[in-house]
Design a protein around this motif. Structure first.
Motif, PDB file in Angstrom:
ATOM      1  N   MET A 148       0.829  -1.213   0.000  1.00 11.96           N
ATOM      2  CA  MET A 148       0.000   0.000   0.000  1.00 11.96           C
ATOM      3  C   MET A 148       0.861   1.260   0.000  1.00 11.96           C
ATOM      4  SD  MET A 148      -3.065  -1.135   2.627  1.00 11.96           S
ATOM      5  CE  MET A 148      -1.938  -1.551   3.960  1.00 11.96           C
ATOM      6  N   ARG A 149       2.057   1.142  -0.601  1.00 15.62           N
ATOM      7  CA  ARG A 149       3.000   2.260  -0.565  1.00 15.62           C
ATOM      8  C   ARG A 149       2.516   3.473  -1.364  1.00 15.62           C
ATOM      9  NH1 ARG A 149       4.276  -1.565  -4.027  1.00 15.62           N
ATOM     10  NH2 ARG A 149       5.003  -1.077  -6.153  1.00 15.62           N
ATOM     11  N   ASP A 150       1.611   3.238  -2.319  1.00 15.14           N
ATOM     12  CA  ASP A 150       1.140   4.356  -3.132  1.00 15.14           C
ATOM     13  C   ASP A 150       0.066   5.179  -2.437  1.00 15.14           C
ATOM     14  OD1 ASP A 150      -0.500   2.149  -3.203  1.00 15.14           O
ATOM     15  OD2 ASP A 150      -1.321   2.612  -5.192  1.00 15.14           O
ATOM     16  N   LYS A 151      -0.400   4.716  -1.283  1.00 14.29           N
ATOM     17  CA  LYS A 151      -1.426   5.457  -0.550  1.00 14.29           C
ATOM     18  C   LYS A 151      -0.776   6.434   0.415  1.00 14.29           C
ATOM     19  CE  LYS A 151      -4.900   1.784  -0.802  1.00 14.29           C
ATOM     20  NZ  LYS A 151      -5.830   0.931  -0.037  1.00 14.29           N
ATOM     21  N   ALA A 152      -1.423   7.573   0.586  1.00 16.26           N
ATOM     22  CA  ALA A 152      -0.890   8.610   1.479  1.00 16.26           C
ATOM     23  C   ALA A 152      -1.087   8.207   2.937  1.00 16.26           C
ATOM     24  CB  ALA A 152      -1.588   9.939   1.196  1.00 16.26           C
ATOM     25  N   ASP A 153      -0.373   8.899   3.826  1.00  9.54           N
ATOM     26  CA  ASP A 153      -0.532   8.644   5.262  1.00  9.54           C
ATOM     27  C   ASP A 153      -1.973   8.908   5.677  1.00  9.54           C
ATOM     28  OD1 ASP A 153       2.109   8.040   5.438  1.00  9.54           O
ATOM     29  OD2 ASP A 153       2.734  10.043   6.090  1.00  9.54           O
ATOM     30  N   GLY A 154      -2.488   8.029   6.519  1.00  8.34           N
ATOM     31  CA  GLY A 154      -3.863   8.157   6.964  1.00  8.34           C
ATOM     32  C   GLY A 154      -4.854   7.381   6.130  1.00  8.34           C
ATOM     33  N   MET A 155      -4.409   6.874   4.986  1.00 10.27           N
ATOM     34  CA  MET A 155      -5.299   6.101   4.119  1.00 10.27           C
ATOM     35  C   MET A 155      -5.147   4.599   4.346  1.00 10.27           C
ATOM     36  SD  MET A 155      -4.986   8.182   0.515  1.00 10.27           S
ATOM     37  CE  MET A 155      -6.176   7.104  -0.293  1.00 10.27           C
ATOM     38  N   ARG A 156      -4.202   4.190   5.207  1.00 11.22           N
ATOM     39  CA  ARG A 156      -3.979   2.777   5.498  1.00 11.22           C
ATOM     40  C   ARG A 156      -4.419   2.497   6.926  1.00 11.22           C
ATOM     41  NH1 ARG A 156       1.669   3.838   3.043  1.00 11.22           N
ATOM     42  NH2 ARG A 156       1.937   4.756   5.095  1.00 11.22           N
ATOM     43  N   ILE A 157      -5.114   1.370   7.098  1.00 14.86           N
ATOM     44  CA  ILE A 157      -5.521   0.976   8.446  1.00 14.86           C
ATOM     45  C   ILE A 157      -4.299   0.647   9.299  1.00 14.86           C
ATOM     46  CG2 ILE A 157      -6.773  -0.768   9.777  1.00 14.86           C
ATOM     47  CD1 ILE A 157      -8.783  -0.940   7.577  1.00 14.86           C
ATOM     48  N   ALA A 158      -3.347  -0.070   8.734  1.00 13.26           N
ATOM     49  CA  ALA A 158      -2.149  -0.461   9.476  1.00 13.26           C
ATOM     50  C   ALA A 158      -1.013  -0.679   8.497  1.00 13.26           C
ATOM     51  CB  ALA A 158      -2.400  -1.733  10.291  1.00 13.26           C
ATOM     52  N   GLY A 159       0.172  -0.141   8.849  1.00 17.67           N
ATOM     53  CA  GLY A 159       1.353  -0.301   8.020  1.00 17.67           C
ATOM     54  C   GLY A 159       2.481  -0.927   8.804  1.00 17.67           C
ATOM     55  N   SER A 176      -6.458  -6.505   5.371  1.00 15.51           N
ATOM     56  CA  SER A 176      -5.604  -5.825   6.341  1.00 15.51           C
ATOM     57  C   SER A 176      -6.117  -6.008   7.761  1.00 15.51           C
ATOM     58  CB  SER A 176      -5.520  -4.334   5.998  1.00 15.51           C
ATOM     59  OG  SER A 176      -4.864  -4.142   4.763  1.00 15.51           O
ATOM     60  N   THR A 177      -7.436  -6.004   7.936  1.00 17.84           N
ATOM     61  CA  THR A 177      -8.004  -6.196   9.275  1.00 17.84           C
ATOM     62  C   THR A 177      -7.694  -7.585   9.800  1.00 17.84           C
ATOM     63  OG1 THR A 177      -9.803  -4.672   8.695  1.00 17.84           O
ATOM     64  CG2 THR A 177     -10.118  -6.083  10.620  1.00 17.84           C
ATOM     65  N   ILE A 178      -7.886  -8.605   8.962  1.00 14.83           N
ATOM     66  CA  ILE A 178      -7.583  -9.980   9.372  1.00 14.83           C
ATOM     67  C   ILE A 178      -6.087 -10.132   9.644  1.00 14.83           C
ATOM     68  CG2 ILE A 178      -7.644 -12.382   8.669  1.00 14.83           C
ATOM     69  CD1 ILE A 178     -10.359 -11.190   9.324  1.00 14.83           C
ATOM     70  N   ALA A 179      -5.253  -9.512   8.801  1.00 13.83           N
ATOM     71  CA  ALA A 179      -3.807  -9.590   9.006  1.00 13.83           C
ATOM     72  C   ALA A 179      -3.411  -8.965  10.341  1.00 13.83           C
ATOM     73  CB  ALA A 179      -3.080  -8.890   7.857  1.00 13.83           C
ATOM     74  N   SER A 180      -4.064  -7.863  10.713  1.00  9.32           N
ATOM     75  CA  SER A 180      -3.760  -7.215  11.991  1.00  9.32           C
ATOM     76  C   SER A 180      -4.152  -8.105  13.166  1.00  9.32           C
ATOM     77  CB  SER A 180      -4.487  -5.872  12.085  1.00  9.32           C
ATOM     78  OG  SER A 180      -4.066  -5.002  11.059  1.00  9.32           O
ATOM     79  N   LEU A 181      -5.315  -8.747  13.093  1.00 10.43           N
ATOM     80  CA  LEU A 181      -5.734  -9.654  14.164  1.00 10.43           C
ATOM     81  C   LEU A 181      -4.789 -10.850  14.269  1.00 10.43           C
ATOM     82  CD1 LEU A 181      -9.616  -9.650  13.636  1.00 10.43           C
ATOM     83  CD2 LEU A 181      -8.330  -8.548  15.472  1.00 10.43           C
ATOM     84  N   ALA A 182      -4.363 -11.384  13.104  1.00  8.36           N
ATOM     85  CA  ALA A 182      -3.421 -12.495  13.123  1.00  8.36           C
ATOM     86  C   ALA A 182      -2.080 -12.065  13.712  1.00  8.36           C
ATOM     87  CB  ALA A 182      -3.231 -13.044  11.709  1.00  8.36           C
ATOM     88  N   THR A 183      -1.661 -10.837  13.426  1.00 10.51           N
ATOM     89  CA  THR A 183      -0.405 -10.316  13.970  1.00 10.51           C
ATOM     90  C   THR A 183      -0.460 -10.227  15.485  1.00 10.51           C
ATOM     91  OG1 THR A 183      -0.063  -9.041  11.938  1.00 10.51           O
ATOM     92  CG2 THR A 183       1.214  -8.395  13.878  1.00 10.51           C
ATOM     93  N   PHE A 184      -1.579  -9.745  16.020  1.00 12.53           N
ATOM     94  CA  PHE A 184      -1.767  -9.694  17.469  1.00 12.53           C
ATOM     95  C   PHE A 184      -1.678 -11.094  18.067  1.00 12.53           C
ATOM     96  CE2 PHE A 184      -4.522  -9.970  21.193  1.00 12.53           C
ATOM     97  CZ  PHE A 184      -4.056  -8.922  21.972  1.00 12.53           C
ATOM     98  N   SER A 185      -2.318 -12.067  17.414  1.00 14.07           N
ATOM     99  CA  SER A 185      -2.306 -13.439  17.919  1.00 14.07           C
ATOM    100  C   SER A 185      -0.905 -14.038  17.883  1.00 14.07           C
ATOM    101  CB  SER A 185      -3.264 -14.295  17.095  1.00 14.07           C
ATOM    102  OG  SER A 185      -4.580 -13.773  17.137  1.00 14.07           O
TER     103      SER A 185
END
Length: 332
Positions: free
Chosen positions: A46-57, A112-121
Motif C-alpha cells: 500500500m506504498r502508493d497510498k498517502a498517510d492516513g489512508m492505510r488501516i495499518a502499516g 488488512s483487518t484480518i492480518a492485523s488480528l493475526a499479527t496480534f495473535s
C-alpha cells in the motif's frame, strides 16, 4: 542458616529473576520482529497510498504484535482469560478503523483487518512459548499476502472444469482414501480396498498432472514432464494415460512416445534408489544393468522428442477434462 547462605540464596534468586527477565525481552523482540515483517509487506503493498489512508502499516503492525506479547505476559500472571478480552478490544478498534475507511474510500477488503488480528495473535503466541511456530506462521502469512498478484492471476486463468477437477481429486484422495480398510478380503485375500482406491487416485492424479503440464509448458514439453513426474509413482499409469491421449491426438504420437519412454527410464532410476535404501547387496548387482537401461531409454525418449517438432496453433490440444475418473476407475 548462616548469613553467607542467605546471601548466596538471594544471589541465586536474583540471577534467576534476571534470566527470566532477559528471556521475556527476547520474546518481546521476536514478537516485534514478527509484526515488522508482516507490516513490511502490508506497507509495501500500500506504498502508493498517502498517510492516513492505510488501516495499518509497518509501525502499526509492529506495535500490534508487541501489544499481543505484552498482553500475553499479563495473562501469564492473571489468567489466560485476559487474552480473550484483549483480543475483543483489539478487534473493536480495528472494526472502527475499518468502518471509517469504508465510509471514506469504499474499500471493502478485510485483508488488512484480518492480518492485523493475526499479527496480534502471533505476538501473544510467541510469549506463550511457541516462538518458532509464530515466526514460521508469520513468514507463510507474509508470503501469502505478497503473492496476491500471482494468486489472482492463477485464479483468473482457471475455468470451472479445472476448479471442479481439483475439488474432485481432493475428495477421492483426502476424504475417501483414508477411510477405506487397509486389509485383504475375499478368497485368497485377493482384494484390498485401500490399495485398489490408491490406484484410482494415482491414475486420476497423473491425468490431472498431465493436463496442467501440457497447459502450462505446452504440447511438446508437457508429456515429458508427465513422464518424469509420473514415472516416480507408476510408469504403467503414465503409459495408460498417454496412450489414451495418443488415440485422440495422432499428431502428438512422437511427443507422447517420448513421455512414455521418460516414465520407463525414470522407473529404472526409482528401482535403483529403492534398492540402495533397502538392500545394498542387491543395489550393487542392479546398478550397472539398470543404469544402462535407463540411459538407453532416456536417449530414445530424447530422439522421439527431437522428432516431434513444434506444433502450429491449429494443432493445439484443447483438453476438456483434467480429471479422468472413468479411466482411473477402470484401471483400479
Amino acid at each position: 542458616m548462616s548469613s553467607a547462605d542467605n546471601i548466596s540464596n538471594q544471589q541465586a534468586v536474583g540471577m534467576h529473576e534476571n534470566l527470566v527477565e532477559l528471556q521475556d525481552f527476547k520474546l518481546l523482540a521476536v514478537a516485534l520482529a514478527i509484526g515488522l515483517l508482516i507490516g513490511l509487506e502490508r506497507g509495501w503493498s500500500m506504498r502508493d497510498k498517502a498517510d492516513g489512508m492505510r488501516i495499518a502499516g509497518l509501525r502499526t503492525h509492529g506495535l500490534i504484535s508487541l501489544l499481543g506479547g505484552l498482553w500475553a505476559m499479563l495473562a501469564r500472571q492473571t489468567g489466560q482469560s485476559l487474552m480473550g478480552f484483549a483480543f475483543v478490544a483489539v478487534t473493536l478498534v480495528l472494526l472502527v478503523a475499518y468502518r471509517g475507511s469504508l465510509k471514506k474510500f469504499e474499500n471493502y477488503s478485510i485483508t488488512s483487518t484480518i492480518a492485523s488480528l493475526a499479527t496480534f495473535s502471533l505476538g501473544a503466541l510467541t510469549v506463550f512459548g511457541h516462538a518458532m511456530l509464530a515466526v514460521a506462521t508469520a513468514v507463510v502469512m507474509s508470503s501469502l499476502l505478497g503473492f496476491k498478484p500471482l494468486l489472482h492471476g492463477w485464479i483468473n486463468k482457471l475455468d470451472q472444469a479445472e476448479i471442479y477437477a481439483t475439488l474432485k481429486l481432493l475428495l477421492i484422495s483426502v476424504v475417501i482414501l483414508p477411510v477405506l480398510p487397509d486389509h485383504y478380503f475375499g478368497p485368497w485375500n485377493a482384494v484390498n480396498p485401500y490399495h485398489v482406491w490408491w490406484m484410482v487416485v494415482l491414475i486420476a492424479a497423473i491425468s490431472y498432472l498431465g493436463y496442467f503440464a501440457i497447459k502450462i509448458v505446452g504440447n511438446r514439453h508437457g508429456p515429458l514432464l508427465t513422464g518424469i513426474c509420473g514415472g516416480l509413482a507408476s510408469s504403467t499409469a503414465v503409459t495408460l494415460d498417454l496412450s489414451r491421449m495418443a488415440k485422440d491426438h495422432p499428431q502428438m504420437h512422437d511427443a507422447l512416445a517420448a513421455g512414455i519412454l521418460m516414465a520407463c527410464a525414470t522407473m529404472f532410476a526409482r528401482i535403483v534408489l529403492v534398492t540402495s535404501i533397502l538392500n545394498s547387496a542387491l543395489f550393487q548387482m542392479l546398478l550397472p544393468p539398470l543404469m544402462v537401461m535407463a540411459a538407453m531409454t532416456y536417449l530414445a525418449a530424447f530422439l522421439f522428442w527431437r522428432k516431434a517438432g513444434d506444433f502450429s496453433t491449429d494443432q493445439e490440444i484443447k483438453l476438456q477434462n483434467p480429471f479422468q475418473l472413468g479411466t482411473a476407475l477402470k484401471f483400479g
